[in-house]
Design a protein around this motif. Structure first.
Motif, PDB file in Angstrom:
ATOM      1  N   GLY A   1       0.794  -1.220   0.000  1.00 49.04           N
ATOM      2  CA  GLY A   1       0.000   0.000   0.000  1.00 49.04           C
ATOM      3  C   GLY A   1       0.826   1.270   0.000  1.00 49.04           C
ATOM      4  N   THR A   2       2.107   1.178   0.331  1.00 51.81           N
ATOM      5  CA  THR A   2       2.975   2.365   0.283  1.00 51.81           C
ATOM      6  C   THR A   2       3.388   2.722  -1.140  1.00 51.81           C
ATOM      7  OG1 THR A   2       4.985   1.016   0.571  1.00 51.81           O
ATOM      8  CG2 THR A   2       3.888   1.815   2.561  1.00 51.81           C
ATOM      9  N   LEU A   3       3.073   1.834  -2.104  1.00 52.34           N
ATOM     10  CA  LEU A   3       3.427   2.086  -3.502  1.00 52.34           C
ATOM     11  C   LEU A   3       2.184   2.577  -4.233  1.00 52.34           C
ATOM     12  CD1 LEU A   3       5.696   1.799  -5.677  1.00 52.34           C
ATOM     13  CD2 LEU A   3       4.709  -0.448  -6.191  1.00 52.34           C
ATOM     14  N   PRO A   4       2.158   3.852  -4.659  1.00 56.75           N
ATOM     15  CA  PRO A   4       0.980   4.356  -5.376  1.00 56.75           C
ATOM     16  C   PRO A   4       0.694   3.514  -6.623  1.00 56.75           C
ATOM     17  CG  PRO A   4       2.439   6.164  -4.762  1.00 56.75           C
ATOM     18  CD  PRO A   4       3.188   4.893  -4.478  1.00 56.75           C
ATOM     19  N   GLY A   5      -0.562   3.184  -6.830  1.00 60.79           N
ATOM     20  CA  GLY A   5      -0.963   2.411  -7.999  1.00 60.79           C
ATOM     21  C   GLY A   5      -1.065   0.919  -7.742  1.00 60.79           C
ATOM     22  N   SER A   6      -0.580   0.448  -6.598  1.00 61.09           N
ATOM     23  CA  SER A   6      -0.652  -0.987  -6.314  1.00 61.09           C
ATOM     24  C   SER A   6      -2.063  -1.346  -5.842  1.00 61.09           C
ATOM     25  CB  SER A   6       0.380  -1.374  -5.258  1.00 61.09           C
ATOM     26  OG  SER A   6       0.088  -0.735  -4.026  1.00 61.09           O
ATOM     27  N   ARG A   7      -2.516  -2.555  -6.210  1.00 59.30           N
ATOM     28  CA  ARG A   7      -3.850  -3.004  -5.833  1.00 59.30           C
ATOM     29  C   ARG A   7      -3.872  -4.527  -5.816  1.00 59.30           C
ATOM     30  NH1 ARG A   7      -6.640  -0.805 -11.446  1.00 59.30           N
ATOM     31  NH2 ARG A   7      -5.615  -2.283 -12.866  1.00 59.30           N
ATOM     32  N   LYS A   8      -4.593  -5.070  -4.872  1.00 54.17           N
ATOM     33  CA  LYS A   8      -4.717  -6.518  -4.753  1.00 54.17           C
ATOM     34  C   LYS A   8      -5.803  -6.982  -5.710  1.00 54.17           C
ATOM     35  CE  LYS A   8      -4.959 -10.155  -1.263  1.00 54.17           C
ATOM     36  NZ  LYS A   8      -5.172 -10.461   0.171  1.00 54.17           N
ATOM     37  N   ASN A   9      -5.331  -7.518  -6.841  1.00 53.16           N
ATOM     38  CA  ASN A   9      -6.276  -7.839  -7.910  1.00 53.16           C
ATOM     39  C   ASN A   9      -5.657  -8.893  -8.817  1.00 53.16           C
ATOM     40  OD1 ASN A   9      -8.571  -7.735  -9.461  1.00 53.16           O
ATOM     41  ND2 ASN A   9      -8.257  -5.640 -10.200  1.00 53.16           N
ATOM     42  N   ASP A  10      -6.479  -9.574  -9.569  1.00 50.24           N
ATOM     43  CA  ASP A  10      -6.024 -10.542 -10.571  1.00 50.24           C
ATOM     44  C   ASP A  10      -6.219  -9.952 -11.960  1.00 50.24           C
ATOM     45  OD1 ASP A  10      -5.275 -12.522  -8.744  1.00 50.24           O
ATOM     46  OD2 ASP A  10      -7.358 -13.254  -8.577  1.00 50.24           O
TER      47      ASP A  10
ATOM     48  N   LEU B   1      12.734  -4.246  -0.294  1.00 52.41           N
ATOM     49  CA  LEU B   1      11.518  -4.794  -0.908  1.00 52.41           C
ATOM     50  C   LEU B   1      10.781  -3.734  -1.714  1.00 52.41           C
ATOM     51  CD1 LEU B   1      10.277  -6.907   2.133  1.00 52.41           C
ATOM     52  CD2 LEU B   1      11.196  -7.799  -0.024  1.00 52.41           C
ATOM     53  N   HIS B   2      10.767  -2.498  -1.210  1.00 52.28           N
ATOM     54  CA  HIS B   2      10.086  -1.413  -1.936  1.00 52.28           C
ATOM     55  C   HIS B   2      10.792  -1.129  -3.260  1.00 52.28           C
ATOM     56  CE1 HIS B   2       8.339   2.551  -2.794  1.00 52.28           C
ATOM     57  NE2 HIS B   2       7.347   2.172  -1.992  1.00 52.28           N
TER      58      HIS B   2
END
Length: 586
Positions: free
Chosen positions: A326-335, A445-446
Motif C-alpha cells: 500500500g505504500t506504492l501508489p498504484g498498487s492493488r490486490k487484484n487478478d 523490498l520497496h
C-alpha cells in the motif's frame, strides 16, 4: 621572433638610474685650504655650515660607470631570450562541463581570451585543444589555432551533473605528452588537480533560489524551494530573509503568483490549487544569476497500476505484505497478479506471474553473522547493522543468480532471472527475524516492487530529474520514439533502442515516450542537481604568471650575448672602482 624577457618584472631595476643621479646631486664639494700647522685646530670651536642641498652633477667616469652597471645588472636579472621560431607547444584546455558553468559564460570567454593571448606568445606555434571535463562527451576542438579555439567556445554547452574530471585530465595528459600544458577551468578552485594540470577558476558567489522537488495530490500541488546565499555588501554571506515570487502557469497560461520568504540556506514550501482541466504546468522563479533551475515543468500525474497477490499462511504476515504494498501508489490486490508474494520449498514457479517475492523455508539454519550487501544490488547504500535473521543452509546459488544480501557465506536475499520472469528469494525465516520492522529490508523490498511497476508497458505520467534513468526500456527488437520540448519551445525528437542506457533529457522541459502510436510515458523534467546551484565556493583564480614564464623559457633560447654582458659588467665595476681610487689619490 623578437627578444623577450624571462623575468619582465626585473626591469623595475632601471629605477636605480635616478637613484644614482640623486646621490650625485646631493654630494657637496669639499673646499681645499693650505695651512702651515694643525696644532691650533683643536682649540677652534666647532662650526656647522649648511651649504646647498643640490649641486651640479660632476660629469665623470665614475658616474657613467655606475649608471651603466645598473643597466647591465637589470638586463641580466630580466634574462633576455629569443623565442625559437620552430618551437611548437600543445595546450589542452579541459573545461568543467558541470551545468553550474552556465552561470559564467561571459567570464569563461574573457578568461579564455586572456589565457590564449598570454600563452600564444610563449612558442613559435601553439596547438589548442578544448575538451569537456565529462569524459563521456566528445571534444570541442583538436589542434586548432587561437582563432578557431575561440570560435569553438561558442558551442560549449555545459550540461553534466556532478562528476570527477580525473578521467578527462588523464586523457588530456596522454594527448599533450610530458612537455604539453594541461589546464583545468572550473567555477571553483581545485586543489592539486591530477595529471599535472594547472587549475584556473572563474566566477563569483551568486544568490540563487532553486526548486528541490514537487508533489501533486488530487487537485493540489506542493513544491520545495531552497535559497543559496550570495555575498552581502560587507563581503560576508547575507543571512537576511528576502521576499520572492513564484509564477504558476497552467496549460500555458499564467494562473497564479505565490509569494515566498526565505533566508539563505533555508528550505521552504509553497502550494496551490490545480483546475480540473489541468494537463501540464510550470513553476517559474524570478531571474537571478543562474536561470537553469528557475523553471519546474510538471504534468498531470498518472501512476501505473500494479496488481499483486499474497499467499502467506499467517494472517499477520499477509497484513504486513499488504500494508507494504500500500505504500506504492498504484498498487492493488487484484487478478491477474503481476507481483506475487509466496512461501514454501521447493520452488513452484508460476509462468503467468512476471515477478515473485518468495519466502523460502527449511529445517537447518546457520549461525548468525553480520549482513553484507552484494555488489550492484537492491541492498546497496543501505545500513544493515542490527538486522537479525538466520539463513537456511543448503541453498544452491546458480551462476546466473545475483545475491543481494549475504550473511557470512550464506545468501540471505537472492535475485533469479528466468524466461518466466524475475524472482526475489528470501532465504531466512520471516517470523524469526526482524525483517517486518527493519527499515533497510523494507526499502529493499520497496525498490523491487517499484522496479516491477516501472517495467509494466502501461501509459503513465510522472516527474523526472534531468539525466535520470528512464522507467521505460524497450524490449528486444523494439524502438521507442521520444519527443522533448524545452522551456523555450524548441522540440527535439529521438529514439530509444534495446540495450541502450536511456535517460531523461539534460534540460528542463516536457518529455514523452511512445511505442509507435501508443503513448507510454509523459513527464515533466526539472533540474534536480540542487548542489549545482550553490555558488558559495565560486572564486576567480587566473592563470599563474609563472606558468607563462615557464612556457616561454621552455620554448626560447638564451640571448647569445649573455656572456658578453657579464664580461662588460665586470669591466664596468672595475672601472668604477679604479675611478674612485684615482679620485681619492687626487
Amino acid at each position: 621572433m623578437g627578444i623577450s624577457f624571462a623575468h619582465p618584472a626585473a626591469l623595475w631595476g632601471l629605477l636605480g638610474l635616478p637613484v644614482i643621479l640623486a646621490i650625485h646631486f646631493l654630494q657637496s664639494r669639499n673646499r681645499r685650504e693650505e695651512v702651515s700647522s694643525l696644532f691650533l685646530l683643536e682649540l677652534l670651536p666647532e662650526e656647522t655650515r649648511s651649504g646647498a642641498i643640490f649641486s651640479y652633477v660632476r660629469n665623470g667616469l665614475q658616474l657613467w660607470m655606475q649608471l651603466l652597471a645598473v643597466v647591465l645588472i637589470t638586463v641580466l636579472m630580466a634574462r633576455p631570450m629569443r623565442l625559437r621560431e620552430e618551437s611548437v607547444q600543445t595546450i589542452m584546455v579541459v573545461v568543467d562541463s558541470s551545468v553550474s558553468m552556465r552561470a559564467f559564460g561571459e567570464e569563461l570567454k574573457n578568461e579564455m581570451d586572456r589565457m590564449s593571448t598570454a600563452l600564444e606568445k610563449t612558442a613559435g606555434r601553439s596547438e589548442w585543444w578544448l575538451l569537456y571535463s565529462d569524459s563521456g562527451r566528445p571534444g570541442l576542438a583538436k589542434a586548432v589555432s587561437p582563432e578557431q579555439f575561440s570560435q569553438s567556445l561558442e558551442i560549449f554547452d555545459p550540461l553534466s551533473g556532478p562528476h570527477s574530471p580525473r578521467a578527462a585530465l588523464m586523457r588530456a595528459r596522454q594527448l599533450a605528452g610530458p612537455e604539453g600544458l594541461v589546464i583545468y577551468v572550473s567555477d571553483h578552485i581545485l586543489d592539486r588537480p591530477p595529471a599535472g594540470a594547472v587549475a584556473v577558476s572563474l566566477g563569483h558567489p551568486i544568490s540563487n533560489m532553486a526548486f528541490t522537488g514537487m508533489t501533486i495530490e488530487g487537485n493540489r500541488w506542493t513544491a520545495s524551494v531552497l535559497l543559496f546565499g550570495g555575498k552581502s555588501e560587507g563581503g560576508g554571506h547575507s543571512s537576511e530573509e528576502t521576499s520572492h515570487e513564484v509564477q504558476v502557469y497552467i496549460n500555458g497560461e499564467l494562473s497564479d503568483t505565490v509569494p515566498v520568504q526565505l533566508s539563505p540556506g533555508r528550505l521552504g514550501q509553497i502550494s496551490g490549487e490545480l483546475p480540473a482541466d489541468f494537463e501540464r504546468g510550470r513553476l517559474v522563479l524570478a531571474e537571478d544569476g543562474y536561470d537553469f533551475d528557475n523553471g519546474l515543468p510538471f504534468v498531470k500525474p498518472k501512476v501505473k497500476p500494479l496488481n499483486f497477490s499474497v499467499a502467506f499462511k499467517r494472517a499477520d504476515q499477509i497484513a504486513w505484505a499488504e500494508k507494504l504494498m500500500g505504500t506504492l501508489p498504484g498498487s492493488r490486490k487484484n487478478d491477474p497478479a503481476v507481483l506475487a508474494w509466496r512461501e514454501g520449498w521447493p520452488l513452484k514457479p508460476d509462468p503467468e506471474v512476471p515477478a515473485e517475492i518468495w519466502w523460502l523455508n527449511g529445517e537447518v539454519t546457520a549461525a548468525f553473522a553480520p549482513a553484507v550487501p552484494g555488489g550492484d544490488s537492491l541492498a546497496e547504500g543501505l545500513r544493515w547493522e542490527g538486522f537479525l535473521a538466520l539463513p537456511y543452509t543448503g541453498f544452491q546459488v546458480l551462476p546466473s543468480d545475483q545475491v543481494q544480501l549475504w550473511m557470512g557465506e550464506h545468501p540471505l536475499v537472492i535475485r533469479r532471472e528466468s524466461p518466466a520472469g524475475t524472482r526475489l528469494m528470501m532465504n531466512f525465516d520471516l517470523a524469526g527475524s526482524n525483517a517486518m520492522r527493519f527499515p533497510s529490508m523494507l526499502l529493499l523490498l520497496h525498490r523491487f516492487m517499484k522496479e516491477q511497476q516501472d517495467l509494466q508497458p502501461l501509459p503513465f505520467s510522472t516527474q523526472l530529474e534531468t539525466r535520470q534513468l528512464l522507467p521505460v526500456q524497450p524490449g528486444v527488437n523494439e524502438v521507442y520514439q521520444t519527443r522533448f520540448e524545452d522551456l523555450a519551445g524548441n522540440i527535439l525528437e529521438g529514439e530509444i533502442r534495446f540495450g541502450q542506457r536511456a535517460t531523461a533529457p539534460e534540460k528542463p522541459g516536457y518529455f514523452t515516450v511512445k511505442n509507435g502510436e501508443e503513448l507510454l510515458m509523459r513527464a515533466g523534467v526539472f533540474a534536480g542537481d540542487v548542489a549545482e546551484g550553490n555558488f558559495a565556493k565560486a572564486r576567480p583564480q587566473p592563470l599563474p604568471q609563472e606558468v607563462v614564464t615557464t612556457r616561454r623559457e621552455r620554448n626560447s633560447q638564451t640571448d647569445f650575448l649573455m656572456p658578453l654582458w657579464f664580461i662588460l659588467l665586470a669591466g664596468v665595476l672595475t672601472l668604477a672602482w679604479w675611478s674612485e681610487k684615482a679620485g681619492e689619490r687626487a
